[in-house]
Motif scaffolding. Sequence first.
Motif, mmCIF file in Angstrom:
data_model
loop_
_atom_site.group_PDB
_atom_site.id
_atom_site.type_symbol
_atom_site.label_atom_id
_atom_site.label_comp_id
_atom_site.label_asym_id
_atom_site.label_seq_id
_atom_site.Cartn_x
_atom_site.Cartn_y
_atom_site.Cartn_z
ATOM 1 N N VAL A 105 0.857 -1.198 0.000
ATOM 2 C CA VAL A 105 0.000 0.000 0.000
ATOM 3 C C VAL A 105 0.891 1.245 0.000
ATOM 4 C CG1 VAL A 105 -1.656 1.339 1.357
ATOM 5 C CG2 VAL A 105 -1.979 -1.136 1.097
ATOM 6 N N ALA A 106 1.922 1.227 0.835
ATOM 7 C CA ALA A 106 2.790 2.409 0.935
ATOM 8 C C ALA A 106 3.574 2.645 -0.353
ATOM 9 C CB ALA A 106 3.751 2.258 2.117
ATOM 10 N N GLU A 107 4.229 1.618 -0.875
ATOM 11 C CA GLU A 107 5.157 1.887 -1.984
ATOM 12 C C GLU A 107 4.490 1.968 -3.351
ATOM 13 O OE1 GLU A 107 8.388 -0.864 -2.537
ATOM 14 O OE2 GLU A 107 7.091 -2.618 -2.676
ATOM 15 N N THR A 108 3.237 1.419 -3.455
ATOM 16 C CA THR A 108 2.553 1.509 -4.757
ATOM 17 C C THR A 108 1.357 2.446 -4.745
ATOM 18 O OG1 THR A 108 1.048 -0.276 -4.200
ATOM 19 C CG2 THR A 108 3.060 -0.909 -5.353
ATOM 20 N N GLY A 109 0.746 2.635 -3.570
ATOM 21 C CA GLY A 109 -0.513 3.385 -3.517
ATOM 22 C C GLY A 109 -1.722 2.512 -3.807
ATOM 23 N N PHE A 110 -1.517 1.196 -3.980
ATOM 24 C CA PHE A 110 -2.664 0.301 -4.211
ATOM 25 C C PHE A 110 -3.516 0.258 -2.952
ATOM 26 C CE2 PHE A 110 0.055 -2.659 -7.135
ATOM 27 C CZ PHE A 110 0.073 -1.668 -8.101
ATOM 28 N N THR A 111 -4.810 0.009 -3.138
ATOM 29 C CA THR A 111 -5.675 -0.192 -1.980
ATOM 30 C C THR A 111 -5.293 -1.509 -1.296
ATOM 31 O OG1 THR A 111 -7.248 -1.416 -3.302
ATOM 32 C CG2 THR A 111 -7.610 0.975 -3.130
ATOM 33 N N ALA A 112 -5.814 -1.690 -0.064
ATOM 34 C CA ALA A 112 -5.533 -2.947 0.652
ATOM 35 C C ALA A 112 -6.080 -4.122 -0.154
ATOM 36 C CB ALA A 112 -6.152 -2.907 2.043
ATOM 37 N N MET A 328 -16.964 3.803 -7.475
ATOM 38 C CA MET A 328 -15.608 3.391 -7.076
ATOM 39 C C MET A 328 -14.851 4.628 -6.580
ATOM 40 S SD MET A 328 -14.733 0.699 -10.169
ATOM 41 C CE MET A 328 -13.300 -0.089 -9.433
ATOM 42 N N PRO A 329 -14.995 4.953 -5.280
ATOM 43 C CA PRO A 329 -14.348 6.163 -4.782
ATOM 44 C C PRO A 329 -12.825 6.116 -4.963
ATOM 45 C CG PRO A 329 -15.837 5.218 -3.147
ATOM 46 C CD PRO A 329 -15.698 4.221 -4.246
ATOM 47 N N ALA A 330 -12.263 7.259 -5.355
ATOM 48 C CA ALA A 330 -10.803 7.342 -5.540
ATOM 49 C C ALA A 330 -10.219 8.202 -4.436
ATOM 50 C CB ALA A 330 -10.502 7.955 -6.910
ATOM 51 N N GLY A 331 -9.033 7.849 -3.980
ATOM 52 C CA GLY A 331 -8.397 8.680 -2.956
ATOM 53 C C GLY A 331 -7.422 7.895 -2.109
ATOM 54 N N ASP A 332 -7.482 8.129 -0.795
ATOM 55 C CA ASP A 332 -6.538 7.555 0.154
ATOM 56 C C ASP A 332 -6.661 6.023 0.141
ATOM 57 O OD1 ASP A 332 -5.131 6.669 2.321
ATOM 58 O OD2 ASP A 332 -5.991 8.099 3.747
ATOM 59 N N PRO A 333 -5.609 5.305 -0.253
ATOM 60 C CA PRO A 333 -5.721 3.841 -0.352
ATOM 61 C C PRO A 333 -5.934 3.179 1.004
ATOM 62 C CG PRO A 333 -3.438 4.527 -0.639
ATOM 63 C CD PRO A 333 -4.258 5.788 -0.599
ATOM 64 N N ARG A 334 -5.670 3.917 2.095
ATOM 65 C CA ARG A 334 -5.865 3.316 3.431
ATOM 66 C C ARG A 334 -7.286 3.519 3.938
ATOM 67 N NH1 ARG A 334 -0.866 5.524 3.329
ATOM 68 N NH2 ARG A 334 0.854 4.033 3.531
ATOM 69 N N ALA A 335 -8.080 4.336 3.244
ATOM 70 C CA ALA A 335 -9.464 4.532 3.668
ATOM 71 C C ALA A 335 -10.286 3.339 3.198
ATOM 72 C CB ALA A 335 -10.024 5.826 3.081
ATOM 73 N N ALA A 336 -11.132 2.824 4.098
ATOM 74 C CA ALA A 336 -11.856 1.584 3.795
ATOM 75 C C ALA A 336 -12.717 1.712 2.541
ATOM 76 C CB ALA A 336 -12.713 1.187 4.995
ATOM 77 N N ALA A 337 -13.268 2.903 2.289
ATOM 78 C CA ALA A 337 -14.200 3.044 1.161
ATOM 79 C C ALA A 337 -13.476 3.150 -0.184
ATOM 80 C CB ALA A 337 -15.056 4.291 1.361
ATOM 81 N N THR A 338 -12.197 3.492 -0.175
ATOM 82 C CA THR A 338 -11.486 3.759 -1.433
ATOM 83 C C THR A 338 -11.323 2.489 -2.275
ATOM 84 O OG1 THR A 338 -10.270 5.569 -0.411
ATOM 85 C CG2 THR A 338 -9.325 4.638 -2.428
ATOM 86 N N MET A 339 -11.653 2.622 -3.550
ATOM 87 C CA MET A 339 -11.463 1.490 -4.467
ATOM 88 C C MET A 339 -10.405 1.785 -5.521
ATOM 89 S SD MET A 339 -15.394 0.263 -4.808
ATOM 90 C CE MET A 339 -15.105 -1.253 -5.691
ATOM 91 N N VAL A 340 -10.060 3.063 -5.692
ATOM 92 C CA VAL A 340 -9.012 3.433 -6.658
ATOM 93 C C VAL A 340 -8.014 4.352 -5.948
ATOM 94 C CG1 VAL A 340 -8.536 4.529 -8.880
ATOM 95 C CG2 VAL A 340 -10.670 3.269 -8.552
ATOM 96 N N GLY A 341 -6.812 3.872 -5.783
ATOM 97 C CA GLY A 341 -5.794 4.663 -5.089
ATOM 98 C C GLY A 341 -5.088 5.606 -6.051
ATOM 99 N N PRO A 342 -3.999 6.217 -5.576
ATOM 100 C CA PRO A 342 -3.244 7.133 -6.422
ATOM 101 C C PRO A 342 -2.495 6.385 -7.522
ATOM 102 C CG PRO A 342 -2.047 6.699 -4.418
ATOM 103 C CD PRO A 342 -3.379 6.022 -4.258
ATOM 104 N N MET A 343 -2.064 7.129 -8.524
ATOM 105 C CA MET A 343 -1.159 6.537 -9.510
ATOM 106 C C MET A 343 0.253 6.531 -8.922
ATOM 107 S SD MET A 343 -2.768 7.913 -13.056
ATOM 108 C CE MET A 343 -1.381 7.223 -13.964
ATOM 109 N N ILE A 344 1.169 5.928 -9.632
ATOM 110 C CA ILE A 344 2.508 5.696 -9.073
ATOM 111 C C ILE A 344 3.265 7.008 -8.813
ATOM 112 C CG2 ILE A 344 3.710 5.394 -11.304
ATOM 113 C CD1 ILE A 344 4.223 3.263 -8.104
ATOM 114 N N ALA A 345 2.903 8.067 -9.547
ATOM 115 C CA ALA A 345 3.541 9.376 -9.334
ATOM 116 C C ALA A 345 2.570 10.455 -9.801
ATOM 117 C CB ALA A 345 4.843 9.471 -10.130
#
Length: 492
Positions: A105-112, A328-345
């Motif tokens: 999650v930290a190094e890619t921004g992927f959701t859990a 599909m909410p986008a945003g903080d990958p650590r938030a339970a509702a988020t389904m799309v995290g950030p891009m790699i940069a």
Amino acid sequence: MTGTSRQAAGSASKPGPELDLPPLLSLVGGKWLPGETSFPVLDKYTQSAVAEVGQASPEQVAQAVTIAQQAFERGAIAPVDRARILRKAAELVEARRESLADLMVAETGFTAADSLGDISRTIVTLNLCAEEATRIVGETVAFAATRGQEGRLGFTIRVPLGVVCAITPFNSPLNTVAHKIGPALAAGNPVVLKPANLTPLCAAALCQILLDAGLPPDMLALLQGSGSKIGQALVEDQRIAFYSFTGSTRVGRAIQQGAGLRRTQMELGSIASTIVRADADLDRAIPRIANAGFRKAGQVCTSVQRLYVEKAVFEEAVARLADAAKAMPAGDPRAAATMVGPMIAESEAIRAESWIREAQAGRADIRCGGTRAGPVLSPTVVTGAQSGMRVVDEEIFAPVISVMPFERLEEAVAHANNTPFGLAAGIFTRDVESALACAQTLRFGAIHINETSSCRADGMPFGGVKESGFGHEGPKYAIQELTEERLITFNR
Ligand code: NDP
């Protein structure tokens, strides 16, 4: 993680608050060695540094290959032992699932959810490698077919081929690494790994796991650092027998040029298409397409980038896909509702956003999404896009699907084929005959019927054609490429 590795990590790291960091160094001959310079690893959502990783020195690169070459010359360990170690590694990945997910999650921004999916697949991949390690066989040769050779016997065996260099991308930092290292080790080859410097942590954790599982230390080296320095040095090292690469076509081409007559496996860029016919089951198709276009923020080589929909159901399919994207909410990958995290940069999100704006300027419609907050790009559905726009013509590697109508199936096939790439395609239809006909004319490494371009099981042969590369992942198939076939004959 071992006490030693924690200590090693502590000496060169700036640990994040909750992360169980792996050694932030390069692994050579079973020892974690500090680098000559270092580079930060950013949390891809907060953009704060979670670790500082040492970049390998040129001497460490050369030493890693020397040790691997010596391991090859010493002779491979028995297949049953390779299998035992790989199975144990799979168990350790399972046991460390939570801490690996935090790292990813930290190094890619992927959701859990995306991270745990990659980890579950890694376990499958390692277990498949373990099984295949014990099934490496050749075949009997039909000498009797040649007059005068009836008394002769012949068969082939498959033997390790030498030092394998694995170079991996950022977008699957554990399972792709497992797909490179696992089959190579299963085949009895020593491996030198260079992971993407955007995502070095999961790779280091996996190497530690393999050591903890009992892998002889000379069988695996990890060299941290950039492609232009470490990758380039590895490509220049003539002692390496095989390059197992996943990444962009641009870098793949450079590696292939450097490899010369040496063997390679190239899993490269892609513009993947999926086709939806009017008779398709949209209840089945649309959720799969949304998942395939937006998971991991669209940064998957088989992500649906172009969606061709038959005219009769075009508006309905677009409306349903836009609804799915909005859900599909986008945003903080650590938030339970988020389904799309950030891009790699953030720079990558800005690039994709600029392609969307270019399409809009060319009269394409943004049916949902198209907004950006820092590195987060909301799931985007575009209609009215056409050839000449980068959202269609170039690999977008972002959560953006361009939906295009078609009247005749041949038209959709011709458009889908109209790219330099050919990794995977999907088609949804209830008409099996037309689906099978399509599968013969779509020029991709895989055609999935009633699935998207992005469906994958780790045991299947996976690879592209055209500028998407050649060779196959899937442990059974990769091992064929990672071994040499030797003929043995016997005459009376
Ligand atoms: P890149 O090609 O940018 O990087 C891949 C790896 O190559 C990294 O480790 C990189 O190092 C390294 N590298 C860069 N330059 C060199 C060089 N001159 N010599 C040797 N190694 C080098 O890909 P991305 O990480 O950006 O990944 C995205 C790409 O990967 C997309 O095009 C995607 O389609 C493709 N991909 C293909 C898949 C497939 O199966 N066909 C699967 C997944 C992704 P570093 O970045 O650390 O400097």
